[in-house]
Enzyme design. Sequence first.
Site, PDB file in Angstrom:
ATOM      1  N   LYS A   1       2.886 125.284  31.485  1.00 17.87           N
ATOM      2  CA  LYS A   1       3.674 125.786  30.357  1.00 17.87           C
ATOM      3  C   LYS A   1       4.346 127.105  30.743  1.00 17.87           C
ATOM      4  O   LYS A   1       3.674 128.082  31.043  1.00 17.87           O
ATOM      5  CB  LYS A   1       2.766 125.996  29.140  1.00 17.87           C
ATOM      6  CG  LYS A   1       3.447 126.672  27.949  1.00 17.87           C
ATOM      7  CD  LYS A   1       2.440 127.029  26.861  1.00 17.87           C
ATOM      8  CE  LYS A   1       3.049 127.937  25.797  1.00 17.87           C
ATOM      9  NZ  LYS A   1       2.050 128.374  24.793  1.00 17.87           N
TER      10      LYS A   1
ATOM     11  N   LYS B   1       6.013 135.394  14.679  1.00 16.98           N
ATOM     12  CA  LYS B   1       4.717 136.040  14.767  1.00 16.98           C
ATOM     13  C   LYS B   1       4.796 137.452  14.175  1.00 16.98           C
ATOM     14  O   LYS B   1       5.850 138.093  14.229  1.00 16.98           O
ATOM     15  CB  LYS B   1       4.291 136.177  16.236  1.00 16.98           C
ATOM     16  CG  LYS B   1       4.049 134.887  16.993  1.00 16.98           C
ATOM     17  CD  LYS B   1       3.700 135.198  18.443  1.00 16.98           C
ATOM     18  CE  LYS B   1       3.520 133.936  19.276  1.00 16.98           C
ATOM     19  NZ  LYS B   1       2.279 133.226  18.929  1.00 16.98           N
TER      20      LYS B   1
ATOM     21  N   ASP C   1       2.699 134.182  27.909  1.00 18.32           N
ATOM     22  CA  ASP C   1       2.731 132.800  27.438  1.00 18.32           C
ATOM     23  C   ASP C   1       3.264 131.840  28.502  1.00 18.32           C
ATOM     24  O   ASP C   1       3.361 130.648  28.257  1.00 18.32           O
ATOM     25  CB  ASP C   1       3.551 132.688  26.148  1.00 18.32           C
ATOM     26  CG  ASP C   1       3.033 131.582  25.223  1.00 18.32           C
ATOM     27  OD1 ASP C   1       1.867 131.182  25.396  1.00 18.32           O
ATOM     28  OD2 ASP C   1       3.789 131.128  24.356  1.00 18.32           O
TER      29      ASP C   1
ATOM     30  N   ASP D   1       6.005 127.896  16.012  1.00 22.49           N
ATOM     31  CA  ASP D   1       5.144 128.680  16.891  1.00 22.49           C
ATOM     32  C   ASP D   1       4.186 127.809  17.682  1.00 22.49           C
ATOM     33  O   ASP D   1       3.404 128.312  18.485  1.00 22.49           O
ATOM     34  CB  ASP D   1       4.371 129.719  16.070  1.00 22.49           C
ATOM     35  CG  ASP D   1       3.770 130.817  16.927  1.00 22.49           C
ATOM     36  OD1 ASP D   1       4.232 130.987  18.070  1.00 22.49           O
ATOM     37  OD2 ASP D   1       2.832 131.497  16.455  1.00 22.49           O
TER      38      ASP D   1
ATOM     39  N   GLU E   1       5.152 125.756  19.992  1.00 22.19           N
ATOM     40  CA  GLU E   1       6.236 125.281  20.865  1.00 22.19           C
ATOM     41  C   GLU E   1       5.750 124.823  22.228  1.00 22.19           C
ATOM     42  O   GLU E   1       6.387 123.999  22.885  1.00 22.19           O
ATOM     43  CB  GLU E   1       7.283 126.386  21.035  1.00 22.19           C
ATOM     44  CG  GLU E   1       7.011 127.439  22.097  1.00 22.19           C
ATOM     45  CD  GLU E   1       5.734 128.239  21.872  1.00 22.19           C
ATOM     46  OE1 GLU E   1       5.121 128.659  22.866  1.00 22.19           O
ATOM     47  OE2 GLU E   1       5.344 128.458  20.705  1.00 22.19           O
TER      48      GLU E   1
ATOM     49  N   ARG F   1       3.243 122.941  23.202  1.00 22.81           N
ATOM     50  CA  ARG F   1       2.932 121.516  23.303  1.00 22.81           C
ATOM     51  C   ARG F   1       4.190 120.662  23.290  1.00 22.81           C
ATOM     52  O   ARG F   1       4.198 119.553  23.828  1.00 22.81           O
ATOM     53  CB  ARG F   1       1.988 121.112  22.174  1.00 22.81           C
ATOM     54  CG  ARG F   1       2.570 121.193  20.776  1.00 22.81           C
ATOM     55  CD  ARG F   1       1.530 121.197  19.689  1.00 22.81           C
ATOM     56  NE  ARG F   1       0.761 122.447  19.704  1.00 22.81           N
ATOM     57  CZ  ARG F   1      -0.258 122.688  18.888  1.00 22.81           C
ATOM     58  NH1 ARG F   1      -0.648 121.777  18.005  1.00 22.81           N
ATOM     59  NH2 ARG F   1      -0.901 123.830  18.947  1.00 22.81           N
TER      60      ARG F   1
END
Length: 466
Positions: free
Chosen positions: A233, A245, A256, A315, A317, A319
């Site tokens: 990811k 957020k 992330d 949020d 996103e 997956r």
Amino acid sequence: MTDTAPSIPPLLPAGTPGIPVTLVAKAGWPATEAGLEASQRTYAAATGFTAKAGQLALLPAADGSLARVLFGLGATDEAGHDRLSAGKLPGLLPPGAYALAQVAGDAAAKAALAWLLGAYRFSRYRSAGPEQPRLVAPDGVDAGEVGRIAAAVALGRDLVNTPANDLGPAEIEAAARALAGRHGATVSVIAGAELERDFPLVHAVGAASTRQPRLIDLNWGPEDAPRVTLVGKGVAFDTGGLDIKPSAGMLLMKKDMGGAAAALAAADMAMGAGLRLRLRLLIPAVENAISGEAFRPGDVIRSRAGLTVEIGNTDAEGRLILADALALADAEAPDLLIDFATLTGAARTALGPDLPAYFTEDDALAAAFEAAGRAAIDPVWRLPLHAPYASLLASKVADLNNVSGGPFAGAITAALFLRRFAPNTKRHVHVDLYGWNPSTKPGRPEGGEVQSARLVYALLKERYPA
């Protein structure tokens, strides 16, 4: 992405003169103490050295110079013993060359790796710090192997630690291309509007950013070797999208893309070791931003696999982009498929920041995965793919929703969502990791971490030896 100095100083060549460092377990301290010179025994007693975990004694020579180092390991037979404890030494010792004494084989290799992992410094934005102590490669240890692992970890940590203003999707691509160049791999990239037809979920998540989303596809190794695909990811920064957020929730969102960093690190290790496999590395790289092009709650998007997905929360996103990448990977049904993602807060709530959750339907693979984690000192914990929870992802207007809409089993429902997009691959592991050390521990400095990368390399090395 280059610094003026390596993030981890490499090992000095074997045979280089160095101050001896003795790693002392509590049970072995009486024998070690008996072997010291009388003046050194007196000094150790005067300073209260008893080989407690993390305890250090710098033993002087007659002329006042440093003659020997004692480092306590504590009770090594206790469950809480930190097997990377030698990683504390680079932060304790003065500059100079040091050599491990009275340790050999796998223990020496583990201690050398712990030292290197603990010596990591992210200095891109700071003036050079003080000179660090250096470790001499222990006799009989494959210094090249230890150095490659440490360098791969440093690569991944550097990527996670780099702020989003200097690391976007293009820079993740550049890191993949640099890695490919070092190992003779090939890279192809689909970016921007070209994603919309074949990778619509990746396109939707990244469309709001001025930095184009992309699907990075690296391939290495002989075509006739077993196929192993790693998926990472690569969300360079996550605002949460229109489901934005709170400010506190964005403070660490540069991490992330920690799944992509872990996948790159594992791929670096595997290629560097010349393992007998056909390696594919897929990274959907995006920035989840906000603009008039942002995807919305309630949108329905048809995925690469043909399944339609209702957006319950922008949020969630990660997956989504992984779903398209997994569908691409699944089309060739690899022998082994592993995806890495900083995916859910639920996994962190359940297991804390140090212990990534992993999911697989294959019990034999799970046993091998955990054994590799123990061997590599890179622990994980299995959570169940509890099939009845799949109903929590039901949608009234699409094949499934990207979130469950409730407070329960968030890590499990995320894993069940991903599993829908790789139905043909039987040996599939999903790793839900944190990608960050909240505080410094031996071998694990505060900051970005490529959790499970060393585990995966150990697993691949066992299954597909060079």
